[in-house]
Design an enzyme around this catalytic site. Structure first.
Site, PDB file in Angstrom:
ATOM      1  N   VAL A  15      -8.543   6.274  -4.487  1.00 42.58           N
ATOM      2  CA  VAL A  15      -7.424   5.933  -5.375  1.00 42.58           C
ATOM      3  C   VAL A  15      -6.071   6.141  -4.711  1.00 42.58           C
ATOM      4  O   VAL A  15      -5.050   6.076  -5.390  1.00 42.58           O
ATOM      5  CB  VAL A  15      -7.495   6.760  -6.684  1.00 42.58           C
ATOM      6  CG1 VAL A  15      -8.747   6.428  -7.456  1.00 42.58           C
ATOM      7  CG2 VAL A  15      -7.423   8.256  -6.400  1.00 42.58           C
ATOM      8  N   ARG A  16      -6.063   6.385  -3.397  1.00 40.26           N
ATOM      9  CA  ARG A  16      -4.775   6.604  -2.732  1.00 40.26           C
ATOM     10  C   ARG A  16      -3.887   5.369  -2.833  1.00 40.26           C
ATOM     11  O   ARG A  16      -2.670   5.482  -3.032  1.00 40.26           O
ATOM     12  CB  ARG A  16      -4.992   7.001  -1.280  1.00 40.26           C
ATOM     13  CG  ARG A  16      -3.690   7.300  -0.544  1.00 40.26           C
ATOM     14  CD  ARG A  16      -3.913   7.812   0.856  1.00 40.26           C
ATOM     15  NE  ARG A  16      -4.305   9.213   0.856  1.00 40.26           N
ATOM     16  CZ  ARG A  16      -5.443   9.676   1.354  1.00 40.26           C
ATOM     17  NH1 ARG A  16      -6.311   8.832   1.884  1.00 40.26           N
ATOM     18  NH2 ARG A  16      -5.728  10.959   1.329  1.00 40.26           N
ATOM     19  N   ALA A  17      -4.477   4.180  -2.722  1.00 42.67           N
ATOM     20  CA  ALA A  17      -3.685   2.951  -2.814  1.00 42.67           C
ATOM     21  C   ALA A  17      -3.038   2.827  -4.184  1.00 42.67           C
ATOM     22  O   ALA A  17      -1.871   2.420  -4.298  1.00 42.67           O
ATOM     23  CB  ALA A  17      -4.571   1.739  -2.526  1.00 42.67           C
TER      24      ALA A  17
ATOM     25  N   ASP B 115      -5.393   4.762   6.371  1.00 44.17           N
ATOM     26  CA  ASP B 115      -5.325   4.835   4.919  1.00 44.17           C
ATOM     27  C   ASP B 115      -4.315   5.870   4.440  1.00 44.17           C
ATOM     28  O   ASP B 115      -3.766   5.757   3.342  1.00 44.17           O
ATOM     29  CB  ASP B 115      -6.723   5.165   4.373  1.00 44.17           C
ATOM     30  CG  ASP B 115      -6.727   5.398   2.877  1.00 44.17           C
ATOM     31  OD1 ASP B 115      -6.386   4.456   2.129  1.00 44.17           O
ATOM     32  OD2 ASP B 115      -7.062   6.518   2.444  1.00 44.17           O
TER      33      ASP B 115
ATOM     34  N   VAL C  63      -0.085   5.292  -4.348  1.00 41.71           N
ATOM     35  CA  VAL C  63       1.040   4.840  -3.526  1.00 41.71           C
ATOM     36  C   VAL C  63       1.766   3.686  -4.208  1.00 41.71           C
ATOM     37  O   VAL C  63       2.997   3.639  -4.240  1.00 41.71           O
ATOM     38  CB  VAL C  63       0.548   4.433  -2.125  1.00 41.71           C
ATOM     39  CG1 VAL C  63       1.646   3.707  -1.365  1.00 41.71           C
ATOM     40  CG2 VAL C  63       0.107   5.652  -1.338  1.00 41.71           C
TER      41      VAL C  63
END
Length: 356
Positions: A251-253, A170, A256
């Site tokens: 919320v990393r996606a 991830d 990014v």
């Protein structure tokens, strides 16, 4: 005695790569904004993973000489990666001396990790921290030093040799999965380009020099314009919905996707980030984060299917499934209780009979 230095080997031109448009886009976006967090390339042997990474290093602008290309060996220690501090020098003359590691050498270039799935987790954690922040912090015995370490992280892996843990997967910004070319036409084009390079590398590089120069200038302009681009509310909402539809954790996606969409707008010379930019980079940011449950059609049953019988397992009672919609009671596959006759126990003679 005259020492003859070997000339540096020629590097395959980035623009001469055939059939790798998705990989090229992912690498260029991360070159525009290394804060995206690197690119993970998954694929079988011989699919130009290392060739593409080396070609990107030759393309990166900003220095009179080629940008550094640093390869991280699997046997590297944490100190070799991030560097170390000499505490003895502090005690002797009060000065902190930093022994730089591989992340310092890779500043401004590419840090390449082959078979990243076989790297110890501690090294991957440290590597991804530096790649995302652009700053390396070295601490020892209460003493801390930091330095800039802004590089394009490229990790490669062959799924046949093991997977990367989901927590580390991830943290890679973008991911690309390569496959062996099945169509004979692009396969022949790949062979032709490679044979031309092997026979006369300088001729192939010369033929692609105008494109390489143009792409390098494009990267320089994109880096300069990056900070001036913002994300409208519609773009934020679109990225958030894309992440929700994919069922990703955290919320990393989303972040990014937004950074990659901004890098794409800057790379293409546009003054605003649009929802179309989010759509163009969504698969790169979501493919390795998408939850399996998100791919299940709405309303589909989530109950696990029973395993096929191997002859040693009980089958459900016929009467339990005879009525449509009726489920068996108790444990699935258990037989219904059966009456068993009882027998009175008499004395075996081991103990004296109890007197009335």
């Amino acid at each position: 005695m005259t020492v003859v230095q070997a000339a540096a080997p020629a590097v395959f031109p980035f623009t001469a790569l055939v059939g790798q448009s998705e990989l090229q886009r992912a690498l260029l976006l991360t070159a525009v904004d290394p804060g995206i967090g690197g690119v993970l390339i998954s694929g079988p042997r011989g699919t130009a993973k290392s060739t593409a990474a080396r070609a990107l290093a030759e393309l990166l602008p900003g220095a009179k000489e080629a940008a550094p290309f640093v390869s991280l060996p699997l046997t590297a220690s944490l100190e070799q990666l991030v560097g170390s501090l000499n505490v003895e020098d502090v005690l002797r003359d009060g000065k902190v001396r930093l022994s730089p590691g591989l992340v310092a050498r890779a500043h401004g270039g590419v840090l390449y990790v082959d078979e990243v799935n076989l790297l110890p987790d501690a090294l991957v954690d440290a590597l991804l921290d530096v790649a995302a922040s652009g700053v390396n912090i070295v601490e020892r015995d209460g003493i801390s030093q930091q330095h800039a370490a802004r590089f394009v992280l490229v990790g490669t892996m062959n799924p046949e040799e093991g997977e990367l843990r989901p927590q580390l997967l991830d943290r890679f910004g973008l991911a690309v999965t390569l496959e062996n070319p099945r169509d004979p036409v692009p396969r022949q084009a790949i062979l032709r380009a490679r044979l031309q390079f092997d026979e006369d590398a300088q001729a192939l590089i010369g033929a692609h020099t105008p494109q390489l120069v143009q792409l390098g200038e494009q990267l320089t302009r994109a880096r300069a314009a990056l900070a001036g681009l913002t994300w409208p509310d519609a773009v934020l909402a679109h990225a958030a919905q894309k992440a929700l539809d994919a069922g990703v954790d955290g919320v990393r996606a989303d972040l990014v996707m937004l950074r990659a969409a901004r890098a794409l707008a800057a790379l293409e010379g546009r003054s605003a980030v649009t929802t179309a930019d989010v759509d163009a980079v969504a698969d790169l940011a979501l493919a390795h984060r998408r939850m399996e449950s998100a791919a299940t059609p709405p309303g589909a049953s989530q109950r696990p299917q029973p395993a096929p019988s191997n002859g040693n397992q009980h089958q459900p009672a016929p009467d339990a499934l005879a009525e449509p919609g009726r489920e068996p009671e108790g444990d699935w596959g258990a037989l219904p209780p059966q009456p068993v006759a009882t027998t009175r126990v008499v004395s075996t003679g081991a103990w004296p009979a109890k007197k009335a």
